[in-house]
Design a protein around this motif. Sequence first.
Motif, short mmCIF file in Angstrom:
data_model
loop_
_atom_site.label_atom_id
_atom_site.label_comp_id
_atom_site.label_asym_id
_atom_site.label_seq_id
_atom_site.Cartn_x
_atom_site.Cartn_y
_atom_site.Cartn_z
N UNK A 4 0.80 -1.33 -0.05
CA UNK A 4 -0.06 -0.15 0.05
C UNK A 4 0.84 1.06 0.06
N UNK A 5 1.92 1.28 0.86
CA UNK A 5 3.01 2.50 0.72
C UNK A 5 3.55 2.48 -0.46
N UNK A 6 3.95 1.44 -0.97
CA UNK A 6 4.77 1.53 -2.14
C UNK A 6 3.78 2.21 -3.37
N UNK A 16 4.31 14.30 -9.35
CA UNK A 16 5.28 15.12 -9.63
C UNK A 16 6.65 14.39 -10.26
N UNK A 17 6.63 14.53 -11.49
CA UNK A 17 7.31 13.93 -12.44
C UNK A 17 9.04 13.74 -12.01
N UNK A 18 9.53 14.72 -11.46
CA UNK A 18 10.78 14.99 -11.09
C UNK A 18 11.02 15.68 -9.63
N UNK A 19 11.27 14.93 -8.59
CA UNK A 19 11.45 15.47 -7.45
C UNK A 19 12.47 14.93 -6.53
N UNK A 20 13.05 15.27 -5.48
CA UNK A 20 14.15 14.65 -4.72
C UNK A 20 13.57 14.01 -3.86
N UNK A 21 14.35 12.98 -3.10
CA UNK A 21 14.00 11.83 -2.27
C UNK A 21 13.64 12.55 -1.11
N UNK A 22 14.30 13.48 -0.63
CA UNK A 22 13.66 14.30 0.84
C UNK A 22 12.58 14.91 0.54
N UNK A 23 12.34 15.52 -0.55
CA UNK A 23 10.66 16.12 -0.86
C UNK A 23 9.84 15.21 -0.60
N UNK A 24 10.12 14.08 -1.31
CA UNK A 24 9.13 12.72 -1.46
C UNK A 24 8.79 12.16 0.01
N UNK A 25 10.00 12.14 0.67
CA UNK A 25 9.76 11.50 1.99
C UNK A 25 9.09 12.36 3.02
N UNK A 26 9.36 13.77 2.86
CA UNK A 26 8.76 14.71 3.61
C UNK A 26 7.22 14.76 3.34
N UNK A 27 6.70 14.43 2.02
CA UNK A 27 5.52 14.75 1.59
C UNK A 27 4.64 13.31 2.04
N UNK A 29 5.39 11.44 4.81
CA UNK A 29 5.19 11.54 6.42
C UNK A 29 4.04 12.68 6.56
N UNK A 30 4.17 13.81 5.71
CA UNK A 30 3.08 14.81 6.02
C UNK A 30 1.78 14.22 5.82
N UNK A 31 1.35 13.30 4.86
CA UNK A 31 0.24 12.63 4.56
C UNK A 31 -0.04 11.64 5.76
N UNK A 32 0.75 11.49 6.75
CA UNK A 32 0.53 10.73 7.92
C UNK A 32 0.74 9.25 7.67
N UNK A 33 1.75 8.99 6.74
CA UNK A 33 2.19 7.50 6.53
C UNK A 33 3.41 7.53 7.30
N UNK A 34 3.49 6.49 8.36
CA UNK A 34 4.91 6.10 9.03
C UNK A 34 5.68 5.38 8.26
#
Length: 98
Positions: A4-6, A16-27, A29-34
């Motif tokens: 599900x997380x995948x 977002x076709x091109x983003x950084x791993x840091x931005x993706x991880x923050x996004x 976590x912001x959505x409430x996924x641990x």
Amino acid sequence: MISHTKNIIFEKIKQEPSLTDKVLLKSIIKDGITISNDQFEKILLDLEIAGLISVSWITKDTRRVEIVVAEKDIDEYEEQIKETEEKSYEASFPSSED
């Protein structure tokens, strides 16, 4: 849960076709996924191995994550058959020369 997380991670990358791993991880976590950093890394690796994303280093600590656009493989044999069929079709009409 990992599957599900995948899926969520893959959907975010598609949005977002091109983003950084840091931005993706923050996004995520912001959505409430641990998610642990190890789980996040494994999911990115799985998606990359599956040919769905591309991960490349930008700086020492930051990676770019991009969706992979699949190019349609053109089968040479199929192309030859198509050309032959078109030529046969055109040759089936009577000549208009008088």
